[in-house]
Design a protein around this motif. Sequence first.
Motif, short mmCIF file in Angstrom:
data_model
loop_
_atom_site.label_atom_id
_atom_site.label_comp_id
_atom_site.label_asym_id
_atom_site.label_seq_id
_atom_site.Cartn_x
_atom_site.Cartn_y
_atom_site.Cartn_z
N SER A 251 0.80 -1.23 0.00
CA SER A 251 0.00 0.00 0.00
C SER A 251 0.83 1.28 0.00
O SER A 251 0.37 2.29 -0.51
CB SER A 251 -0.95 0.00 1.20
N ASN A 252 2.03 1.27 0.56
CA ASN A 252 2.80 2.50 0.68
C ASN A 252 3.78 2.69 -0.46
O ASN A 252 4.27 1.72 -1.05
CB ASN A 252 3.57 2.51 2.00
N PHE A 253 4.06 3.95 -0.73
CA PHE A 253 5.07 4.32 -1.73
C PHE A 253 5.84 5.48 -1.13
O PHE A 253 5.25 6.52 -0.81
CB PHE A 253 4.37 4.71 -3.03
N THR A 254 7.13 5.29 -0.92
CA THR A 254 7.90 6.29 -0.19
C THR A 254 8.98 6.94 -1.04
O THR A 254 9.52 6.31 -1.97
CB THR A 254 8.57 5.68 1.05
N LEU A 255 9.28 8.18 -0.70
CA LEU A 255 10.39 8.91 -1.29
C LEU A 255 11.35 9.24 -0.16
O LEU A 255 10.97 9.84 0.83
CB LEU A 255 9.91 10.20 -1.95
N LYS A 256 12.59 8.81 -0.32
CA LYS A 256 13.61 9.08 0.68
C LYS A 256 14.63 10.05 0.11
O LYS A 256 15.09 9.88 -1.02
CB LYS A 256 14.33 7.79 1.11
N ILE A 257 14.96 11.05 0.89
CA ILE A 257 16.06 11.95 0.55
C ILE A 257 17.13 11.71 1.61
O ILE A 257 16.91 11.92 2.81
CB ILE A 257 15.63 13.42 0.54
N ARG A 258 18.30 11.25 1.15
CA ARG A 258 19.30 10.73 2.08
C ARG A 258 19.94 11.82 2.94
O ARG A 258 20.07 11.68 4.12
CB ARG A 258 20.40 10.02 1.29
N SER A 259 20.33 12.88 2.35
CA SER A 259 21.01 13.96 3.06
C SER A 259 20.48 15.27 2.50
O SER A 259 20.92 15.74 1.46
CB SER A 259 22.53 13.86 2.84
N THR A 260 19.49 15.82 3.19
CA THR A 260 18.76 16.95 2.63
C THR A 260 19.61 18.20 2.51
O THR A 260 20.51 18.46 3.33
CB THR A 260 17.53 17.27 3.49
N LYS A 261 19.31 18.97 1.47
CA LYS A 261 19.95 20.25 1.23
C LYS A 261 18.89 21.34 1.30
O LYS A 261 17.69 21.07 1.17
CB LYS A 261 20.63 20.27 -0.13
N LEU A 262 19.34 22.56 1.48
CA LEU A 262 18.38 23.67 1.55
C LEU A 262 17.50 23.72 0.31
O LEU A 262 16.30 23.99 0.40
CB LEU A 262 19.11 25.00 1.72
N GLU A 263 18.10 23.44 -0.84
CA GLU A 263 17.35 23.52 -2.09
C GLU A 263 16.36 22.38 -2.30
O GLU A 263 15.64 22.36 -3.29
CB GLU A 263 18.31 23.61 -3.29
N ASP A 264 16.33 21.43 -1.37
CA ASP A 264 15.30 20.39 -1.43
C ASP A 264 13.98 20.87 -0.85
O ASP A 264 12.97 20.17 -0.95
CB ASP A 264 15.76 19.14 -0.66
N SER A 265 13.98 22.03 -0.26
CA SER A 265 12.74 22.59 0.27
C SER A 265 11.74 22.79 -0.86
O SER A 265 12.04 23.48 -1.85
CB SER A 265 13.00 23.94 0.96
N ALA A 266 10.59 22.18 -0.73
CA ALA A 266 9.59 22.21 -1.81
C ALA A 266 8.34 21.49 -1.33
O ALA A 266 8.32 20.86 -0.27
CB ALA A 266 10.12 21.53 -3.07
N MET A 267 7.31 21.57 -2.16
CA MET A 267 6.13 20.73 -1.95
C MET A 267 6.34 19.48 -2.79
O MET A 267 6.63 19.58 -3.98
CB MET A 267 4.87 21.47 -2.39
N TYR A 268 6.18 18.33 -2.19
CA TYR A 268 6.37 17.07 -2.89
C TYR A 268 5.01 16.40 -3.07
O TYR A 268 4.28 16.17 -2.10
CB TYR A 268 7.32 16.15 -2.11
#
Lengths: 113, 114
Positions: B73-90
């Motif tokens: 049932s689940n579908f995940t998105l992982k960001i390993r080491s976040t950066k400032l520019e990863d700030s967003a609506m996903y």
Amino acid sequence: AQSVTQLDSQVPVFEEAPVELRCNYSSSVSVYLFWYVQYPNQGLQLLLKYLSGSTLVKGINGFEAEFNKSQTSFHLRKPSVHISDTAEYFCAVSDIRDDKIIFGKGTRLHILP
Amino acid sequence: EPEVTQTPSHQVTQMGQEVILRCVPISNHLYFYWYRQILGQKVEFLVSFYNNEISEKSEIFDDQFSVERPDGSNFTLKIRSTKLEDSAMYFCASSDAARNTEAFFGQGTRLTVV
């Protein structure tokens, strides 16, 4: 590669007036075309889509769009807007062989009282 | 009416931390997608997933990103080491038909990296 151009970043319209939001696309292959709406602080909702067949597509909330292959356009229209139509509208295209949808930059529709 | 659900609605994380964004697609759908929208910019494709593997990904989807369907049932998105520019609506989306004939989108997760 496909691209989508929405020339108008903002469109102000008086309530009960008609509106047209313009969208042009470029693609070397057959495409599917979509309009999505994003109400404030909400996700993307499909308004309508063109896959094949009739070039005039009717969607939800009284919206319709016409696919014009020769002009590579897919403009969105509504004959009479309501204050509740205030939102951002995204035109999008998808190559029929592809997985992804390419979105335009969006047009913010402002309804004036 | 069936819908795509995403959790959390808002996530704040420190730069360098790992984040996992979660999505529950519509139950009979077979194609899954992640998109993102940086504030004030267009919605951008990240990745599509079908039959337990990535079918397409964009240039944005580099080695810091990964997707998984850990159960039915689940579908995940992982960001390993976040950066400032990863700030967003996903946004997560799912489709029951091939080639994006209609993708249903979730409400989005707003990720803020500080």
